[in-house]
Design a protein around this motif. Structure first.
Motif, short mmCIF file in Angstrom:
data_model
loop_
_atom_site.label_atom_id
_atom_site.label_comp_id
_atom_site.label_asym_id
_atom_site.label_seq_id
_atom_site.Cartn_x
_atom_site.Cartn_y
_atom_site.Cartn_z
N GLN A 274 -7.26 11.73 -0.18
CA GLN A 274 -5.95 11.87 0.44
C GLN A 274 -5.32 13.21 0.07
O GLN A 274 -4.69 13.87 0.89
CB GLN A 274 -5.06 10.73 -0.01
N GLN B 134 -12.80 -1.51 3.59
CA GLN B 134 -11.62 -2.35 3.29
C GLN B 134 -10.59 -1.57 2.49
O GLN B 134 -9.40 -1.58 2.80
CB GLN B 134 -12.04 -3.57 2.48
N GLN B 135 -11.07 -0.90 1.45
CA GLN B 135 -10.12 -0.20 0.58
C GLN B 135 -9.49 0.99 1.30
O GLN B 135 -8.33 1.31 1.08
CB GLN B 135 -10.81 0.20 -0.72
N ALA C 56 -8.67 1.13 4.37
CA ALA C 56 -7.56 0.60 5.17
C ALA C 56 -6.41 0.18 4.27
O ALA C 56 -5.25 0.44 4.57
CB ALA C 56 -8.05 -0.56 6.02
N ASN C 57 -6.73 -0.48 3.17
CA ASN C 57 -5.68 -0.95 2.28
C ASN C 57 -4.86 0.16 1.66
O ASN C 57 -3.71 -0.03 1.29
CB ASN C 57 -6.27 -1.82 1.16
N PHE C 58 -5.46 1.32 1.53
CA PHE C 58 -4.75 2.45 0.97
C PHE C 58 -3.99 3.22 2.05
O PHE C 58 -3.40 4.25 1.76
CB PHE C 58 -5.73 3.40 0.26
N GLY C 59 -4.04 2.71 3.27
CA GLY C 59 -3.27 3.35 4.31
C GLY C 59 -3.91 4.60 4.87
O GLY C 59 -3.29 5.35 5.61
N LYS D 278 -4.36 7.55 9.03
CA LYS D 278 -4.06 8.95 8.71
C LYS D 278 -5.25 9.89 8.88
O LYS D 278 -5.14 10.96 9.46
CB LYS D 278 -3.59 9.04 7.25
#
Lengths: 422, 285, 327
Positions: free
Chosen positions: A224, A245-246, A248-251, A255
């Motif tokens: 990021q 999965q992670q 997506a979970n981290f947003g 982005k």
């Protein structure tokens, strides 16, 4: 276990016998009778267990469809678990060859397991067929006469068209790669990075994580921070599930777009995922949502037998079995004559491939394919699958480079990724 | 958002999970001097039980409760049936628990196979939590809060209940407690069950974001060992500090020295074992 | 057991061992080679566990370090196998020295955990230092010198070395030094009171034990022609320890028995079922509960009891072998 598992999967797909139960009608004289023993090595445990299970199913599906007999001889498949681990793969290979006296070995999934077994058979000449082991050098710099990539592919072969697509069609200029830290990862990333940087793109940073990484958060934070145009993710098995999965979970999903190796978005991974996998673009010769009639037929048969959409593992082993059958028929069942058998296997042209186009080996032992740029999309029934966006024809393991020039450059590794120094 | 803060969050939330699991381990180790090498297997067992419950009932809450109870039962069996045969022989107990771990692990493999499973979390815990430009997974933040809650719960248990007082006294000197006429065996049993239950709860919590897979037990076990050794045997605040230490080291280690990632965790553990085996907060018997 | 009887037994065992490549060539000989290699590893563990009373979970790492060094030197660097083997043994011994410096300060469970942690560090290095160790891929390559390329030649070589190592280890534990180690195991405080330098003895004992583990690791390199992080993993130490326990802690030769039993069982069980880990786990549990002194220890105790019954007139009974088992 071997006999048990063999019977179990045979029983499960006995129902599909309705499809093409015409076995090959060969009565030509053969030197040996008795069953042909095939040693099948697959990761039934470990990080790629989901794929391993399908390897067995896909392989057995073909044999069951053909009455478990080729050239008048029975086919006996002895299955051993390589545990996604090269040491175990080596031990099991030894056991199959020395204790169970198999005529040939086939399988393995992770490149490091395949390389360990290949080294072993180099010493004793047992035929070893690798529809899934994609380690580049087995058909490039370190070819072994009795190791043949039937119906398989080379690791760096598939990502090259994707790099091209990413640069020209998606206009990405800066990427970050994250990959499992072993040969297959190095080669996939290398294939991608070399083309991408040759075109003028920039590889900001590369992350390598051990197989079976549970927690990707340290890497996601760094990704990021780097703010790339896209991420190229090379993950297989459970690592792929967790990464998607992670991510997506981290947003990060909305982005930073994700590009993937074909293993990342393979059915064996996405069939247990939800919307988090939607939209990821990858490239592969196999696309379960593809239009070719042969592909559709294969997908339908596979669904009928196993109630799931086929993954690359199921498809490759099915094709591998198909190839093997052709080779065995060509020598009229005489697999004991190794030189002739290996020669026949090299010369097979797979005309009935589920890909819908004939598959044959190039001069170095690796098939040339039409590669689909594919994307994960939702189906009406709520499941996800890969759908083709574009087709890039006739991609070889060397990409656009000349083979000899390519082989002069070092093998892809952590330290050599083919990235052009700007 | 600053990368360091981001990574620190990663480390702290991972530490929360480590704390939950290691707290169980340290209770058993502190009180009974048993190094329960099956602790990781209990984690995995709890995770799988939780997975099943969520699949059948859709309730994450029930999954946690069910996992705690189921694993407490396994702990009860291990302690009162198996370990009974080797009381007094510390090393034998350790090796016996190793055997239990191997069996439990294989049993899990038979029942669930080799795939990695994710325990489904409630919808409201999925996805990222946005605060301005920063996004962080909701679940991990929840896990942090849950870890803190477990800490408070255990603290209250240890300092405001009779059982807790007995446990603390036992950690200090089990023989004395026994000599005072208290049924120390009962305390042992409850502690073992509690410790096991914590491992089981950890399994469900961990299974939601790290997934459950056959080698997860060995991984969480060695982390728990590191936490307990560093933090100190039988000490709750010690376990919390140890968990933070290991969690942050694991995260920053991956970032700064990926090549030495394991060394960064097990190096301190080894040094402490050599020079201060009771850890940072452990107390001599 | 009388010297004559013992000599006869050893001769018999050797005779049987020598005929194996002729009677059971191929896969079974490979198994025999493995048994000899792992027996050597197990015996090295027993030196500490059985004679100094220190149970280690780090010897698998010492074993594997030797294997890595041999494979790296011969396969990657292209060096001579003989130098490679020497370097392997040296590396394992040096690693043992490092382990020892930290570990001799502890005992019992802490010793166990410390050696476990040290083993994990080694494993972590082998996994992540990919440029040298090959990481997940490991290092492949036939490293045996050409005259050992044939299986029977390799077997006899391994047999000779293993036999020599066994003899050396036997001499070591029977020597005054070895007896001191035993004394330390029985009662450390007593030995200290008697003026023995306990830490020094433990240090030397650990280093010697590491040397023999390294020897086994070097032989494994010749046999396997491959090394990967699995070779130094915790599982390796655990299996080695189990061989010691099943055979009998403190008996030295029990490790041979243990290695044969475990490896045969693994092969036999794996033929029929995938559940070998369960069998292994059950063996651990049952051995700890019912036979902590292992097969050899149990046999000896049985024979000792029979002997004692025969000599009822001798007061005081025979020697109490202490607890020839895991404490």
């Amino acid at each position: 276990m071997d006999r048990r598992a063999f019977l179990k999967s045979a029983g499960a797909i006995a129902a599909v016998n309705a499809v093409a139960s015409t076995g090959p009608a060969l009565t030509a004289a053969h030197a040996q009778s008795g069953p042909i023993r095939i040693g099948l090595l697959a990761p039934l445990t470990g990080v790629v267990a989901a794929g391993g299970k399908e390897m067995v199913d896909g392989f057995n599906l073909f044999w069951t469809q053909h009455g478990r007999k080729i050239a008048g001889r029975d086919i006996e498949v002895i299955i051993e678990d390589d545990a996604s681990n090269p040491d175990t793969a080596l031990q099991k290979a030894r056991r199959l060859v020395e204790q169970r006296n198999v005529h040939m070995l086939i399988g393995d999934l992770l490149a490091n397991t395949g390389l360990a077994v290949a080294e072993y058979v180099k010493g004793n000449g047992t035929p070893y067929f690798i529809p899934i082991i994609a380690a580049d050098d087995l058909t490039q710099r370190k070819r072994i006469p009795n190791v043949i990539r039937i119906a398989g592919y080379a690791a760096s072969q598939m990502p090259r068209p994707l790099a091209d697509y990413a640069y020209h069609k998606l206009n990405y200029r800066k990427v970050v790669t994250i990959s499992q830290d072993y040969t297959f990862g190095y080669e996939q990333c290398g294939g991608f990075c070399q083309v991408f940087s040759d075109l003028g793109g920039q590889v900001l940073q590369q992350f390598w994580q051990p197989l079976n990484t549970a927690d990707f958060s340290p890497y996601l934070a760094q990704i990021q921070d780097l703010k790339p145009d896209a991420v190229y993710a090379m993950e297989t098995g459970a690592d792929a599930n967790r990464f998607i999965q992670q991510y997506a979970n981290f947003g990060l999903k909305g982005k930073i777009p994700m590009l993937g190796a074909m293993n990342l978005t393979d059915q064996s991974v996405i069939r247990t995922l939800g919307p988090e996998c939607e939209g990821i673009i990858s490239s592969a010769h196999f696309c379960e949502g593809g239009d070719a009639p042969a592909t559709k037929k294969f997908v339908a048969e596979y669904q009928k037998a196993f109630n799931i959409l086929p993954s690359i593992y199921g498809f490759s082993m099915y094709s591998g079995a198909m190839w093997m059958a052709a080779g065995i028929e060509a020598v009229k069942g005489n697999v004991e004559d190794r030189p002739r058998f290996l020669d026949a296997m090299r010369k097979v042209v797979l005309t009935d491939s589920p890909l819908g186009r004939p598959v044959r080996l190039d001069a170095y032992g690796n098939p040339i394919y039409d590669v689909y740029i594919r994307q994960v999309k939702a189906r009406p029934d709520g499941k996800y699958w890969n759908v083709p966006l574009e087709t890039v024809p006739n991609v070889s393991q060397f990409g656009k480079m000349d083979p000899e020039t390519f082989m002069k450059q070092p093998s892809y590794s952590r330290t050599f990724q083919g990235i052009k120094k700007s | 958002m600053s990368m360091t803060v981001f990574q620190a969050l990663n480390g702290i939330t991972f530490a929360a999970l480590l704390f939950i699991v290691a707290s169980g381990f340290t209770l058993i180790f502190g009180l009974m001097r048993i190094v329960n090498l099956a602790h990781g297997a209990l984690y995995l067992a709890g995770g799988y039980v939780g997975l099943l419950v969520v699949q059948k009932t859709g309730s994450f809450f029930f999954a946690v409760v069910a996992a705690a109870m189921a694993v407490a039962m396994i702990g009860l069996f291990t302690h009162s049936v198996l370990l009974r045969f080797v009381t007094g022989h510390v090393l034998r107990q350790v090796l016996l628990t190793l055997g239990v771990a191997l069996v439990l692990d294989d049993l899990a493999l038979v029942m669930w196979g080799g795939d990695a499973f994710t325990v489904a979390v409630p919808e409201m815990l999925r996805g990222p939590f946005h605060l301005g430009t920063l996004s962080y997974p909701k679940y991990r933040l929840f896990l942090l809060l849950f870890g803190i809650a477990i800490f408070i719960g255990l603290w209250l248990l240890l300092h405001h209940t009779r059982l807790g007082a007995l446990i603390r006294a036992g950690v200090d000197d089990a023989e004395m407690v026994d000599a005072m006429g208290i049924d120390i065996q009962r305390v042992f049993v409850y502690t073992f069950m509690l410790g096991s239950a914590l491992a089981g709860i950890g399994g469900v919590m961990g299974g939601a974001f790290l997934t459950l897979y056959p080698t997860a037990d060995a991984e969480i076990l060695v982390f728990s060992l590191a936490v307990v050794i560093i933090g100190g045997r039988g000490s709750l605040p010690g376990t919390a500090i140890g968990a933070l230490f290991v969690g942050l080291l694991a995260t920053f280690g991956q970032v700064w020295f990926p090549e030495l990632a394991y060394f960064v965790i097990f190096g301190p553990m080894a040094l402490l074992l050599a020079f201060r085996p009771l850890g940072l907060f452990g107390r001599a018997a | 057991m009388s010297t004559a009887r013992r000599a006869a037994l050893i001769a018999l065992v050797l005779l049987v061992l020598v005929t194996i490549p002729f009677v059971m060539p191929g896969y079974k000989t490979s198994l025999a080679i493995e048994m000899l290699i792992f027996a050597t590893l197990a015996m090295s563990i027993d030196i500490l566990a059985g004679f100094a009373g220190r149970t280690s979970l780090g010897h698998g790492a010492l074993f594997g370090i030797a294997t890595y060094v041999v494979l790296y030197y011969v396969a990657t660097l292209g060096g001579s196998p003989w130098i490679g083997m020497l370097l392997g043994i040296l590396a394992a011994t040096v690693a043992a020295v490092v382990f020892a410096v930290l570990a001799i300060r502890t005992s019992g469970v802490y010793f166990l955990l410390l050696t476990l942690a040290l083993g994990m560090i080694v494993w972590g290095i082998c996994l992540r230092w990919a440029s040298v160790t090959g990481g997940e891929n490991g290092i492949r390559g036939a490293v045996a010198p050409p005259f050992l390329a044939q299986q029977s030649a390799l077997y006899f070589f391994v047999l000779a070395i293993a036999a020599a190592m066994t003899w050396l280890m036997w001499r070591f534990v029977s020597s005054p030094f070895g007896l001191t180690l035993k004394g330390i195991r029985e009662s450390e405080s007593r030995m200290r009171a008697l003026g023995y330098n306990v830490p020094l003895h433990l240090f030397i004992g650990f280093t010697v034990s590491g040397f023999f583990a390294g020897m086994a690791g070097v032989l494994y390199a010749l046999f396997n022609s491959f090394v990967s992080p699995s070779t130094v993993a915790l599982a390796q130490s655990v299996e080695g320890l189990l061989m010691v326990i099943v055979g009998g802690v403190g008996t030295l030769f029990g490790s041979l028995v243990g290695a044969v039993v475990i490896i045969s069982l693994e092969n036999f069980v794996s033929f029929y079922t995938e559940r070998w880990p369960s069998v292994l786990g059950l063996m651990f549990i049952l051995t700890m509960i019912f036979a902590p002194q292992g097969l050899l220890g149990w046999t000896r105790a049985l024979l000792a009891r029979r002997h004692a019954r025969k000599r009822v007139d001798h007061s005081g009974g025979g020697t109490t072998h202490g607890s020839q088992s895991i404490p």
